[in-house]
Design an enzyme around this catalytic site. Structure first.
Site: not given
Length: 920
Positions: A149, A418, A539, A579, A617, A751
């Protein structure tokens, strides 16, 4: 020449190191850029300090005058100076944490909170039985999962230089230098800082997925290869010391590192079947090179003469099978055995990863069929040494390598897959339509979908065919699943063990993945067999509220229960912090996550299924960040059933794992908290009903306030884009994924990472507190008698509420409403600017007042003086970066097309992120 480090106060060495590095940086800037730049830096720093103290108008004007007159090239040099100071301060702080941990260990016989020694001592004092502890270790799983990320801005080259500086500071703690050696160390520090100054801190091009894989692999060399085995060795030794009656307890490799890098394709079109295959190969290559080097080193160490020591029959057989026929080593059975192990490893590495070892094997040998066979050979060496009077030799490098083989296997780290449930829905709809099973699956209601998907799971025929044509999306999804199946065949079932479903909100979302897995042989219903865990990710606020119901419906399906039984009746569920926060705000997200865990615990208990939670997290509090130890112990009773997985994202990975000692401490904290929460806190009483009711009401107030601002205020999305660096962040080369899930400009599609990152850059930190002030004020107005006393009792007695407010305390301390007001000036429309910033400022003030009243503090972070000091020391160097960033944003948005302006903006983003640390 250096003066000796002061030791009169425990923090004196930290202040000394910060001043030392600051002087070296200042000397470097003066020498490289000249006196004028150096003096301008000091003027800006002093003026920013005045502005920070009281936001006076004269200081604001003075800052604007100085900064607006800076040419672009000089601005960049000044930005780099302030930014690098933050990086160097981080290094000094990390080193001080190591220093204090070591000092505590030397001064006190009592283990420190957050360590395995502390957890084991608590278990001993609580009367935990040997059987209960063995049961914990037998089924435990602690799994930090590295993700790509994009919140880590620095290049790996800069991180490497910073690690060198950290090593040189560490030498000063560990080595008693002669004056000449101290001078050598300082000279080396000057060289390292100069190299850092002359190294570009920003990437010139956007990262590819395989670049992200390579960056992740670097942490194995830095930390994981060496510190994980040492942690296990210490744990085994502590079991013997703290709990002598429990000596010899079997400790499986329950603490492992996971990865999403190369398998997370949610919104990232660049993750393909080929990328997954290459990621698996690169990981395997890295672990083989580590094993080969360790075996070579062992060969140099175990020079035992067979005429002087006894050896086991197993080692004798290994030596006899070895291709090493040198007469010089004919009486050195361990070396000959190790030469054979090396040859087998080399053959395996060649077969699985296509690599050649840097040192050729002595001869040919068959490859290993599995990592288990390799570990068996290492165990044979250890057993022979231990039973023949050489146990000390078995407890060195060989002990660590045996543990490494158990942890890393031939795959190094499991890669999770994912994908978003919307993609699965489209793929399933197309597969069903092409073969004529259902013309339009997407129009079916949930019951009809479940019935159809169950029929497909039971059916012996495949749904897809190589003779039919499909869309590019469907072809790609099936291809990556085939690559996963091939990865399991080559590297073992642990190489790709989990499939995470983003935006899961129905039973059919899980069954769609089951059908797709069946297409590639990873689900075989008639055995029954399921090759990997199917993990729904809940989420949004709505998803969290209904997750218990979804899992209840899933467990009611006999077909799924049979598959789950084949996985040991363990079901993993992932909870999304980022999210849910963007959807409902900090307090509601935090509360709904807690409630969702309670609902899942109840559902799983009724069905006798073991729950494993995966916490998504981030680094910032707005994305679930905060101290891991407290966060784990604040979970509802029964949430940790010996297992936890948690994502490690962006800049958090470097902060936690670049330094080996810091990395080991973070890993140990995760394991210790898991043990304590499972064995010691699992049966704690539920919070009182009035606490739960109060939180429901507070959450409701906070949710309405947050949604009212973010989603229901006209023009808020425009205010957000104009008052923050969201547009500039989207153009930073900090990750392979796009900033938005779609091409729209809606906040709903943005995002969570750039959302949180942008608010931190302008020091509003909105995701970490907005709505709390209104919630507390409204709740107290309805509870005039004893309301504040109840909130204080909740803070004092309930770990969940304590942790929530402690994290908010940190966020508010890092926020700065005066600096935020300057970013608000970037909004051209004065009516929009005033309308929204007035609300932000009022809510910020209300939230600070509420926090101080509940925690009974006079100032923010009063109970955390170390963090307060850290933040206070950083402000003089972070604040100028904000003021320069605002000036450059104004130039850029006024139409300046100078590349230097954009580069300068990106440098300020880097420096601010470094100063705030957990910002994304």
């Amino acid at each position: 020449m250096d003066e000796p480090r002061p030791t009169t106060h425990k923090d004196a060495p930290l202040r000394y190191d910060i001043r030392l590095l600051g002087r070296i940086l200042g000397d470097t800037v003066r020498a490289q850029e000249g006196d004028q730049v150096f003096h301008t830096i000091e003027r800006i720093r002093q003026t920013a300090l005045r502005f920070h103290r009281d936001a006076e108008a004269t200081a604001r004007q003075a800052l604007q005058t100085i900064i607006s007159g800076l040419p672009d090239d000089e601005a960049i040099r000044i930005i780099r100076a302030f930014g690098y100071f933050s990086h160097l301060a981080n290094i000094a702080e990390d080193q001080h944490h190591i220093r204090r941990t070591r000092a505590y260990a030397m001064a006190s016989a009592a283990p420190r909170e957050g360590t395995m020694g502390y957890a084991l001592a608590r278990a001993r004092d609580a009367g935990i039985s040997r059987e209960a502890l063995q049961a914990f270790f037998s089924t435990a799983l602690c799994n930090p999962v590295l993700t790509a990320h994009p919140t880590e801005i620095r290049r790996q080259s800069s991180i490497d230089r910073e690690m060198e500086i950290a090593r040189l500071l560490d030498e000063r703690d560990r080595v008693r230098f002669t004056p000449e050696e101290l001078n050598e160390n300082r000279t080396a520090l000057r060289r390292a800082v100069l190299t850092l100054w002359q190294t570009s801190i920003l990437r010139g091009t956007r990262l590819r997925i395989l670049d992200e894989v390579a960056n992740g692999l670097a942490y194995y060399d830095h930390t994981f290869f060496h510190e994980l085995p040492r942690l296990y060795a210490d744990l085994e030794d502590q079991l013997e010391t703290i709990l002598p009656d429990w000596a010899g307890l079997d400790v499986p490799s329950f603490l492992r590192i996971g990865s999403w890098i190369g398998g997370d394709r949610d919104g990232n079109p660049f993750v393909t079947a080929d990328v997954l295959s290459q990621a698996l190969r690169l990981q395997s290559e890295r672990v083989f090179r580590f094993y080969l080097e360790q075996i070579h080193q062992l060969g140099g160490e175990l020079s035992l003469d067979g005429r002087m020591v006894r050896i086991s029959d197993a080692v004798r057989r290994l030596a006899e099978r070895s291709p090493d026929r040198s007469p010089q080593r004919q009486d050195e059975p361990y070396r000959r055995a190790l030469a054979g192990i090396y040859a087998r490893l080399a053959a395996t590495a060649r077969a699985l990863s296509g690599i050649e070892p840097s040192r050729p094997a002595i001869g040919t040998a068959p490859d290993y069929a599995s990592a288990g066979e390799f570990l068996d050979d290492l165990d044979a060496l250890a057993h022979s040494l231990t039973t023949n009077g050489s146990s000390t030799l078995a407890r060195g490098r060989l002990r660590r390598l045996r543990r490494g083989a158990g942890v890393f296997g031939f795959h190094l780290a499991p890669i999770d897959l994912r994908q978003n449930s919307d993609v699965h829905e489209r793929v399933i709809a197309e597969l069903l339509a092409v073969v004529g099973v259902s013309a339009d699956y997407r129009t079916l209601d949930e019951d009809a979908r479940v019935a159809l998907l169950l029929a497909e799971i039971r059916s012996p025929r495949p749904l897809s065919s190589p003779h039919l044509s499909y869309s590019a999306e469907t072809v790609s999804e099936l291809a990556i699943l085939r690559a996963a199946a091939e990865g399991q065949r080559r590297y073992g079932s642990l190489s790709v063990p989990h499939y995470v479903i983003s935006k899961a909100n129905a039973v059919s979302d899980i069954l769609e993945v089951a059908v797709l897995l069946k297409e590639v042989g990873l689900l075989r219903p008639h055995e029954p067999a399921l090759g990997l865990d199917i993990v729904p990710l809940f989420e949004t606020i709505g998803d969290l509220q209904h997750c218990g119901t979804v899992m209840e419906g899933l467990f009611a399906l006999l077909d799924y229960r049979r598959l789950l039984a084949a996985r040991g009746n363990v079901q993993e569920v992932m909870l999304g912090y980022s999210d849910s926060n963007k959807d409902g705000g900090y307090l509601t997200s935090t509360w709904e996550l807690y409630k969702s865990e309670r609902a899942l615990i109840d559902t799983f208990r009724r069905h006798n299924i073991r729950l494993r939670l995966f916490h998504g997290r981030g680094g910032s509090v707005g994305r679930g960040g905060g101290p891991s130890y407290q966060a784990i112990l604040a979970q509802p009773a029964g949430a940790l059933q010996g297992a936890i997985r948690v994502t490690e994202q962006g800049e958090v990975i470097a902060a936690k794992y670049s330094n080996p000692e810091v990395g080991r401490r973070n890993l140990e904290t995760l394991a210790a908290a898991t043990l304590e929460a499972t064995l010691l806190d699992a049966h704690q009483a539920d919070p009182p009903a009035e606490y739960l009711k109060a939180m429901d009401e507070l959450s409701d107030h906070a949710y309405r306030a947050y949604r009212g601002l973010v989603y229901e205020t006209d023009g808020f999305d425009r205010y957000f884009r104009e008052s923050t660096v969201i547009g500039e962040i989207a153009n930073l080369n900090i990750g392979s994924r796009p900033a938005s899930r779609t091409g729209s400009g809606r906040i709903e599609d943005l995002r969570a990472i750039p959302w949180v990152f942008s608010w931190s850059q302008c020091r509003v930190m909105l995701p970490g507190w907005y709505g709390v002030g209104t919630a507390v004020k409204n709740w107290l107005s309805a509870q005039p008698q004893g309301g504040i006393d109840m909130l204080r009792a909740m803070y004092r007695d309930w770990p969940f509420f304590t942790t929530a407010l402690s994290n908010m305390d940190m966020v508010l301390a890092k926020s700065d409403i005066a600096i935020a007001s300057r970013y608000a000036e970037l909004v051209p429309d004065p009516a929009l600017r005033d309308a929204i910033f007035t609300r932000l400022r009022a809510e910020w003030n209300d939230s600070v007042r509420a926090l101080l009243a509940i925690t009974e503090q006079e100032t923010l972070l009063e109970r955390n003086p170390l963090l307060a000091r850290s933040i206070r020391n950083r402000f003089p160097y972070i604040d100028p970066l904000h003021h320069i960033q605002i000036e450059l944003l104004q130039r850029h948005r006024a139409g300046t097309r100078d590349d230097g302006v954009v580069h300068g903006i990106h440098l300020t983003i880097n420096g601010i992120a470094a100063g705030l640390r957990n910002s994304g």
